[in-house]
Scaffold this motif. Structure first.
Motif, PDB file in Angstrom:
ATOM      1  N   UNK A   1       8.243 -15.423 -37.670  1.00  0.00           N
ATOM      2  CA  UNK A   1       6.783 -14.523 -37.509  1.00  0.00           C
ATOM      3  C   UNK A   1       6.081 -15.105 -36.381  1.00  0.00           C
ATOM      4  N   UNK A   2       6.477 -15.902 -35.869  1.00  0.00           N
ATOM      5  CA  UNK A   2       5.683 -16.378 -34.305  1.00  0.00           C
ATOM      6  C   UNK A   2       6.307 -15.906 -33.106  1.00  0.00           C
ATOM      7  N   UNK A   3       7.878 -16.183 -33.237  1.00  0.00           N
ATOM      8  CA  UNK A   3       8.556 -15.717 -31.866  1.00  0.00           C
ATOM      9  C   UNK A   3       9.919 -14.997 -32.317  1.00  0.00           C
ATOM     10  N   UNK A   4      10.371 -14.679 -30.995  1.00  0.00           N
ATOM     11  CA  UNK A   4      11.650 -13.781 -31.401  1.00  0.00           C
ATOM     12  C   UNK A   4      12.732 -14.537 -32.482  1.00  0.00           C
ATOM     13  N   UNK A   5      13.571 -13.729 -32.764  1.00  0.00           N
ATOM     14  CA  UNK A   5      14.685 -14.234 -33.944  1.00  0.00           C
ATOM     15  C   UNK A   5      15.679 -15.290 -33.177  1.00  0.00           C
ATOM     16  N   UNK A   6      15.887 -15.182 -32.015  1.00  0.00           N
ATOM     17  CA  UNK A   6      16.762 -15.991 -31.005  1.00  0.00           C
ATOM     18  C   UNK A   6      15.832 -17.342 -30.922  1.00  0.00           C
ATOM     19  N   UNK A   7      14.613 -17.026 -30.437  1.00  0.00           N
ATOM     20  CA  UNK A   7      14.011 -18.393 -30.116  1.00  0.00           C
ATOM     21  C   UNK A   7      13.717 -19.190 -31.558  1.00  0.00           C
ATOM     22  N   UNK A   8      13.430 -18.483 -32.589  1.00  0.00           N
ATOM     23  CA  UNK A   8      13.451 -19.090 -34.106  1.00  0.00           C
ATOM     24  C   UNK A   8      14.331 -19.994 -34.312  1.00  0.00           C
ATOM     25  N   UNK A   9      15.694 -19.402 -34.030  1.00  0.00           N
ATOM     26  CA  UNK A   9      16.778 -20.124 -34.295  1.00  0.00           C
ATOM     27  C   UNK A   9      16.905 -21.335 -33.750  1.00  0.00           C
ATOM     28  N   UNK A  10      16.682 -21.304 -32.225  1.00  0.00           N
ATOM     29  CA  UNK A  10      16.566 -22.384 -31.456  1.00  0.00           C
ATOM     30  C   UNK A  10      15.753 -23.514 -31.913  1.00  0.00           C
TER      31      UNK A  10
END
Length: 217
Positions: free
Chosen positions: A48-57
């Motif tokens: 809910x803050x950043x993109x899904x890929x960035x969230x995973x990282x």
């Protein structure tokens, strides 16, 4: 007083203390159980803050931090709350860099609160004030498949991302992840009153968004 919520639903660690001791001892099974329990909710929160890929990282980086610092964990909060804070601090920093949102910790005053109901909707042309002009739609009458569709979830997530940071955090924790009021207050370091206000404001915006979506559909 209600019993504390178990961080990991596994009988190998009957208490939170047992789990913490196992983690500090380098028990791989304990760490694996912790990751299996918390990874998906943490990614949802980060998303809910950043993109899904960035969230995973971000969550992967947070797990590395957890492993490195578990020995210093003092148990003042639950393991779940502690790990959540590690992730939240990480994604707040990333979000600030991406200029997608204002972090809760540095946010200024909340936006002007939105009224729960437009006063004009509570003025009936014949019955007068305090009577619905148009009665809200009864969502429980809609087919479950409609309410749970990917499109509706997308509308909710989009509206959630547009909420002020503090509201987004509280609504995500309470309504998406099922945290209790007490757990949410502890994790975010806010008062019960503030938590209720933020939850009400956030839910108000989401409900208005969904009403508009279903009305236009």
């Amino acid at each position: 007083m209600a019993a504390p919520v178990r961080t990991v639903a596994d009988d190998r660690w009957a208490t939170e203390g047992d789990l913490i001791a196992a983690l500090k001892a380098g028990d791989r099974a304990a760490f694996r159980a912790l990751v299996e329990t918390l990874h998906a909710p943490l990614v949802r929160m980060a998303s809910v803050y950043v993109s899904r890929a960035t969230a995973e990282d971000a969550v992967q980086d947070a797990w590395v931090s957890v492993v490195r610092s578990i020995g210093k964990f003092e148990g003042r909060a639950s393991v779940r709350t502690w790990v959540f804070r590690v992730v939240l601090n990480r994604v707040r920093t990333l979000a600030r860099k991406e200029a997608n949102t204002v972090p809760h910790a540095t946010a200024g005053p909340e936006a002007e609160p939105r009224q729960s109901v437009d006063p004009q909707r509570l003025t009936h042309p014949e019955l007068g004030a305090h009577h619905w002009h148009d009665v809200p739609a009864r969502w429980e009458l809609l087919p479950e498949q409609r309410l749970m569709s990917a499109e509706v979830r997308s509308v909710v997530v989009d509206a959630l991302q547009k909420l002020p940071g503090a509201q987004r955090e509280v609504v995500s924790m309470r309504d998406l992840e099922g945290w209790t009021s007490e757990e949410t207050c502890e994790a975010l370091g806010i008062s019960a009153v503030n938590q209720r206000v933020l939850l009400h404001r956030g839910r108000t915006v989401l409900r208005a968004t969904l009403e508009e979506y279903f009305h236009d559909d």
